[in-house]
Structure formats: C-alpha cells, structure tokens
Design a protein around this motif. Sequence first.
Motif, short mmCIF file in Angstrom:
data_model
loop_
_atom_site.label_atom_id
_atom_site.label_comp_id
_atom_site.label_asym_id
_atom_site.label_seq_id
_atom_site.Cartn_x
_atom_site.Cartn_y
_atom_site.Cartn_z
N ALA A 100 -4.04 -6.16 -3.33
CA ALA A 100 -5.20 -6.84 -3.69
C ALA A 100 -6.09 -6.15 -4.93
O ALA A 100 -6.16 -4.96 -4.96
CB ALA A 100 -6.13 -7.39 -2.63
N ASN A 101 -7.02 -6.79 -5.58
CA ASN A 101 -7.90 -6.10 -6.48
C ASN A 101 -9.07 -5.53 -5.72
O ASN A 101 -9.37 -4.22 -5.85
CB ASN A 101 -8.85 -7.14 -7.30
CG ASN A 101 -7.75 -7.98 -8.26
OD1 ASN A 101 -7.47 -9.06 -7.91
ND2 ASN A 101 -7.19 -7.30 -9.21
N VAL A 102 -9.20 -5.93 -4.70
CA VAL A 102 -10.42 -5.45 -3.60
C VAL A 102 -9.94 -5.70 -2.05
O VAL A 102 -9.50 -6.93 -1.82
CB VAL A 102 -11.74 -6.12 -3.65
CG1 VAL A 102 -12.68 -5.59 -2.96
CG2 VAL A 102 -12.15 -6.10 -5.50
N SER A 103 -10.25 -4.69 -1.49
CA SER A 103 -9.57 -4.89 0.01
C SER A 103 -10.76 -4.52 0.85
O SER A 103 -11.60 -3.60 0.52
CB SER A 103 -8.68 -3.71 0.65
OG SER A 103 -7.48 -4.05 0.10
N LEU A 104 -11.26 -5.53 1.72
CA LEU A 104 -12.44 -5.33 2.80
C LEU A 104 -12.18 -5.13 4.02
O LEU A 104 -11.27 -5.65 4.71
CB LEU A 104 -13.40 -6.55 2.73
CG LEU A 104 -13.77 -6.99 1.17
CD1 LEU A 104 -14.64 -8.27 1.33
CD2 LEU A 104 -14.50 -6.11 0.63
N VAL A 105 -12.51 -3.67 4.62
CA VAL A 105 -12.06 -3.39 5.91
C VAL A 105 -13.31 -3.23 6.90
O VAL A 105 -14.40 -3.02 6.20
CB VAL A 105 -11.17 -2.16 6.02
CG1 VAL A 105 -10.13 -2.70 5.17
CG2 VAL A 105 -11.81 -1.15 5.43
N GLY A 108 0.71 -1.28 0.17
CA GLY A 108 -0.11 -0.03 0.02
C GLY A 108 0.84 1.29 -0.10
O GLY A 108 0.34 2.31 -0.20
N SER A 109 2.17 1.00 0.19
CA SER A 109 2.95 2.10 0.42
C SER A 109 4.01 2.69 -0.83
O SER A 109 5.06 3.38 -0.59
CB SER A 109 3.87 2.03 1.66
OG SER A 109 2.96 1.88 2.68
N GLY A 110 3.64 1.75 -1.84
CA GLY A 110 4.63 1.85 -3.14
C GLY A 110 6.29 1.33 -2.65
O GLY A 110 7.12 1.70 -3.30
N ILE A 111 6.39 0.33 -1.86
CA ILE A 111 7.56 -0.18 -1.53
C ILE A 111 7.57 -1.48 -2.29
O ILE A 111 6.72 -2.33 -1.98
CB ILE A 111 7.72 -0.40 -0.03
CG1 ILE A 111 7.24 0.80 0.94
CG2 ILE A 111 8.96 -1.02 0.55
CD1 ILE A 111 8.53 2.00 1.01
N ALA A 170 -6.53 -1.51 4.02
CA ALA A 170 -7.27 -0.33 3.24
C ALA A 170 -6.13 0.46 2.40
O ALA A 170 -6.60 1.12 1.38
CB ALA A 170 -7.98 0.61 4.34
N MET A 171 -5.12 0.34 2.43
CA MET A 171 -4.07 1.15 1.62
C MET A 171 -3.53 0.00 0.62
O MET A 171 -3.02 0.67 -0.37
CB MET A 171 -2.89 1.46 2.53
CG MET A 171 -3.09 2.49 3.48
SD MET A 171 -1.43 3.24 4.16
CE MET A 171 -0.85 1.96 5.10
N ALA A 172 -3.90 -1.13 0.46
CA ALA A 172 -3.24 -2.17 -0.33
C ALA A 172 -4.13 -2.76 -1.25
O ALA A 172 -3.95 -3.56 -2.27
CB ALA A 172 -2.61 -3.08 0.20
#
Lengths: 225, 245
Positions: A153-158, A115-118, A183-185
């Motif tokens: 992921a294509n979809v994140s569920l939180v 989620g952070s571009g790392i 939620a970031m990824a």
Amino acid sequence: MKNKVVGIEEAISHIKRGDTVMFGGFGGYGTPNNLVQEIVRQNIGDLTAITEDFSDGYKPFEMGLTALLSHKLVKKAVMSFAGGQPRVTEQVFSGELEIELTPQGTLAERIRAGGSGIGGFYTPVGVGTVVAEGKETRVIDGKTYLFEKPLRANVSLVKAYKADTFGNAIFKYDSISFNPLVAMAGDIVIMEVEKLVQPGDIPPDRVQLPGVFIDYIVVQEEVAP
Amino acid sequence: MTDVRNMIAKNIAGMLHDGDFVNLGIGIPTLVANYIPDDIDVILHGENGFAGQDKELPITGIHKDVETYKAWLNTHGGEQTDHLSGEGHRDLINAGGFYITLLPIASCFDSSVSFAIARGGHLDVTVLGGLQVDICGNLANWMVPGKKINGMGGAMDLATGAKKVIVAMEHCTKDGKPKILEQCEMPLTAIGCVDVVVTELCIIEIKDRKLIVTAMAPGITREELKEKTGAPLTFAETVQTMEGV
C-alpha cells in the motif's frame, strides 16, 4: 533523529486522493478508528482499501471502517469478510464499489509477503472455488496449490496499545490481528497508540512490532468507536 | 428451532477428545462450546488471534447510545481490566465479536500465525456451518448467489487446513429442500474437505464418495431420512441413536 510523533491532521495529510491504504484490525477491533475518522474529516476519496472487513465493531452505531463507505471514499476494496456490513452489498450492487474477495488467511499472507519482499506464494486455500479463477495452479508433491500475489500500500494505518517514541509497539490481546503485518507492507506507516512511553520502557524482548517499520505516531488516549 | 440447533451442537461436542485444538465457526458451531463434557479440556482457537477461550461474556446494555458505549470502551481497555476478570476488555473478542475471557493456558497472536494454525494442519477439528454438502465432501457455506455480499472470511482456510472438518447444519432448507446433495450447486468453500455432517436428523460420515449414516435422531425412519436427502445413503452396520437436549 526525526521526531515521529505528530498530530493526527498532519499524519493523515500524507494520504493522497486515489491512494491504496491498508488497515489493521478485525471486525472493528484493533482498528485505528481515530485515524479512519480523520480520513473522513479530510474527505480523502477514490481510495483502494485493503482490509479484513468494513465492520463497525460497535453496532448499532455506524462507525469504524464502515464510515469510509458511508462517505463514499472507497472505490475498490481487497477484503475478506463482508457479513453484516450492508454498505458493502449496497455499493457493490450500485456499482460504486469494486471488491476483490480474498480468504482471510490468504489476505494475511499476501500482506506479509508484500512486506517481506516475497513475490507471491502457493496455497491450497481456494483450489476448486471462485477464488481460483484466473490464477495459476501448480501441483507440488501431489497436492494442488494456487499462486497468490503480494499486497502493498501507499499508506498503512495501524493501531497499537503502547509504543515508545521510536515506534516499538505492543498490542493488547487479540487487537494485534493484522496490525504488525500491515505495518510492514506500506510505503508510509502511521500508527495510532493509546499510550506513548520513552525508549527503554518497553524491554526489547517484549516488542511485538519493531519501530523500524513506523514513520508517524499519533497518540490518541481515547479510543474512538 | 433452538432445540434443533442445540441438539446438533450437543452431538458434535460428544465427538471431541481431551486436548483437542478446535475452531468453532459462527452460528450453530458456536453453541458446541456449551456442551463440551466437563471431564475433557478442549482448546478453542479464534481466527482473529487466540488459542484458549474460556467464556463468552453476556455484556449487555453498553450499546444503547454512543456515549454509553464510548464510556464503556474507555473504562475497559489497557490495564483497566484483564482476560480473567469477566468484566470484558475492549481488545479481547472472539471471531463472532463477543467479549470473552481466556484460560490461563491461553495465548494471543497475529493473523498470519492464526492462519498458519488453520492452514497448516494444527487444528484437530474445525466445526463449520453449511449451506450445502455433497458426496465428494465438497462444502458450500459462504455465498448465496444474488443475495447479500458475505465474503468467505476464514472459512476457506479453516475448511482446507483442519485435520477434521465437521459441518453443523439443519438437514433441509427452510422450504424443505435437501442440503445434502450429489453435487453442490452453490459456490464452494473448499473441495473434498468434509469428514462428518451433523444435522438434527442424523450423523453422516463422508468417505470414498459415500454418505455413511452412523447415527440417527430418535423417531426418524430410514425412509424418511432418504426422502430428505438429495443423494443415496449407506447405513453403518450399527446405527447409533443421537443424543437429545
């Protein structure tokens, strides 16, 4: 601005058969259980699930994330803990489920990296164990580390306790767990909340998850087991 | 059996210091919390995201059927109860899945912070269960090949990162085989991580590929201990007597 607050059926219709879906929560707690039940209802299968575990926090009933296995909707899982989850053992031994076991902290960090571009990171966790098989190792200042790749992921569920209509969210106690990382990824992020409030009701410096990550909000006042 | 587990837990509690930040794993390690001396404060870490557990709550009867459980969940969430009340809150559990209360000094955080704590050397002590330990301080505690799929959960992170790793386990397997060995046979959790092993028979410190017995249970002879251990033992100059329960 686009209205993010939608019905549960519409929100979950954004998941396609064969997608990679990432879930917040730990042991069935802080898990978006209403969203999970809607995946079951819409019978969306062939999923790759990224999750800490498949526990139903609500034993002895078979609910929570374990429902995805009972309905055979998952073909692969990247996960950490499978203790007390007989469906995982059953389906791995029968060949229906492929799993990639990842140490819990490494899983959290892989999701955070995603989620952070790392592009990955070196960790000492797993050195000298089966986790290291096939992975690059590197000695940094005399200590051996493993290279671990990011996860998306294509979809994140939180699941959050309270959010405003923009998606700025707060969590109750330790139900936060993997939720803000997940939620970031995700390319699409769907958040289940118990309470919906207006922008400004949550002071900016109390927001634990910024709404900028959130695409859809589903309000479910009753928590689903 | 229960006494064996409690005896191990009590002896580990005796090794903790005032102010220690400690993670207790599932199984025997959980019992350590019951024996922390009254005159010290220990801050308990939960891998799912808190520091400062007070009590595990003995909440019973809520799982008898789905409706009863849903009703409990929907009256124990949000602002309905809190972390001090002792009634339980549906969003406040420990890693073993028990509802808990928190101390006034407690904090909650996400999984990446929780494992920064575990991996980053911020824990003074982690207490883990064990299947096998060897003279190099290697630990196997997460997988019995061919049996159930368990997954390592947070065990690898905790074993790798804590300043001191204490293993709490029974000295031998149920069929009497040694669990302390020259070399672990089961899949490892982490290499060279174990500082101390506490069993119902003895306390062993592991240093420079040596198993040093620092305490023994009352009534156990050195010969008996050597027979039940799968690697050579060294005895400290003064071998203490372990506490009973």
